[in-house]
Enzyme design. Structure first.
Site, short mmCIF file in Angstrom:
data_model
loop_
_atom_site.label_atom_id
_atom_site.label_comp_id
_atom_site.label_asym_id
_atom_site.label_seq_id
_atom_site.Cartn_x
_atom_site.Cartn_y
_atom_site.Cartn_z
N ASP A 1 0.85 -1.19 0.00
CA ASP A 1 0.00 0.00 0.00
C ASP A 1 0.88 1.24 0.00
O ASP A 1 2.08 1.17 0.32
CB ASP A 1 -0.94 0.00 1.20
CG ASP A 1 -0.22 0.13 2.52
OD1 ASP A 1 0.84 -0.52 2.68
OD2 ASP A 1 -0.69 0.87 3.41
N GLU B 1 -0.08 -1.00 5.69
CA GLU B 1 1.02 -0.59 6.57
C GLU B 1 0.98 0.90 6.82
O GLU B 1 1.37 1.37 7.90
CB GLU B 1 2.36 -0.99 5.96
CG GLU B 1 3.55 -0.85 6.90
CD GLU B 1 4.20 0.54 6.89
OE1 GLU B 1 5.05 0.80 7.77
OE2 GLU B 1 3.87 1.35 6.00
#
Length: 361
Positions: free
Chosen positions: A69, A124
């Site tokens: 991400d 994350e």
């Protein structure tokens, strides 16, 4: 060896062209899993939308985990002057793609000694750390490498912890001519007290051992009868100050009229310099022509989430300059990226040699 002649730079470029802000990683996870399959790895997407891969059948379990991400804000993806631009080039699609190609290039001997688990983790960049928390109880590694930019000659041993704080004050409205602090002023006074406490804690300490504070948001809600003020701040915590200890201090400084809520609670982590894993990386960096440098980071990563679950040798490693994280000019040098693949593969080979002759069970 790999079954496909996928070009690592073009493959990374393709990953960068797929937007994947936190919570919307499925498409890039499918792209990465398909690429792992083409490279001869077992590739799939799990229930947390992590891009997963596996290679080898050895008794020594190694996890290579990087996040897929990104923060919001796309950057035009382009290859320019030996640099590949794009959101995630450094943080952290670049490091994870380097892990994929390193694992795909392992020798048959290394594959007999190691089982390498690849995890392209989701969320994350969000407080949830969904991907890392999903695999934490499901994988039992002997070694773990977190894919974060360290520079190809760098080995990151630790990250600070983090605590997110919401403070709220509500009180009766009164005329501004009264000599009494309003709700917003009371919160400001509290934050000033926290700053003073942190600065006192920081005297004589190196940056990694300091308490860092950042005011993220401050809101005053208009009301006819009640004043409501809220502020949000975070603390970056050194190893000597775990989240629960920080909460004790923050609570002690708060007047009883201020409501506090705490989130995140990421535990600080600092690993040892001398383990089979750090030795393998030092050997691989030197073999690639570099000089190994140990680093400690003032941010946080999935290392903070996983270290309490996996009490094993752990480092963070990945090509790229971390000062470019989240910036509008994020890019990775192609030569640096390729060196990162070389070092990761070399470290895995060295680790396999360390465990030569070991049998399952």
């Amino acid at each position: 060896m790999s079954k496909s002649a996928l070009d690592p730079v073009e493959f990374l470029k393709g990953a960068l062209e797929i937007p994947s802000p936190s919570g919307k990683e499925r498409l890039v996870a499918e792209y990465l899993a398909e690429g792992m399959q083409k490279l001869g790895l077992k590739g799939f997407v799990d229930e947390a939308d992590n891009a997963r891969g596996q290679v080898g059948e050895g008794p020594v379990q190694v996890v290579l985990l990087g996040h897929i991400d990104t923060v919001p804000g796309q950057i035009p993806v382009r290859l320019e002057g030996g640099r590949l631009f794009g959101r995630g080039a450094v943080d952290a699609k670049g490091p994870f793609v380097a892990m994929i190609f390193a694992a795909a290039g392992l020798s048959e001997e290394a594959r007999k000694r190691l089982t390498v688990h690849l995890v392209g983790a989701t969320e994350e960049e969000a407080p949830s750390s969904k991907g890392a928390r999903f695999v934490a109880p499901r994988l039992k590694p002997h070694y773990a490498v977190i894919g974060e930019p360290s520079g190809w000659e760098g080995i990151t041993l630790g990250y600070k912890g983090r605590l997110l704080v919401k403070a709220r004050r509500e009180k009766d409205h009164f005329h501004s001519a009264h000599h009494e602090p309003n709700a917003a002023e009371e919160l400001i006074s509290y934050f000033v007290a926290i700053k003073a406490w942190a600065e006192a804690m920081n005297v004589g300490q190196r940056p990694f051992d300091q308490v860092q504070y950042t005011l993220r948001d401050f809101r005053v809600h208009p009301a006819e009868l009640r004043q409501v003020a809220e502020m949000f701040f975070d603390l970056r915590l050194p190893p000597r100050l775990p989240p629960e200890e920080a909460i004790r201090h923050l609570t002690a400084y708060a007047p009883p009229t201020i409501e506090l809520e705490f989130f995140g609670r990421e535990v600080p982590y600092q690993g040892p310099k001398d383990t089979p894993l750090t030795r393998a990386f030092r050997q691989a960096i030197r073999k690639a022509g570099g000089r190994p440098v140990f680093k400690l980071k003032t941010g946080t990563s999935d290392m903070n989430v996983l270290a309490p679950h996996w009490p094993v040798p752990m480092v963070a490693y990945g090509p790229g300059d971390s000062t470019l994280d989240h910036t509008p000019y994020e890019h990775v040098e192609v030569a640096e990226f390729l060196k990162g693949i070389e070092v990761l593969r070399g470290a895995l080979e060295a680790l396999a040699q360390t465990h030569a002759g070991e049998k399952e069970g």
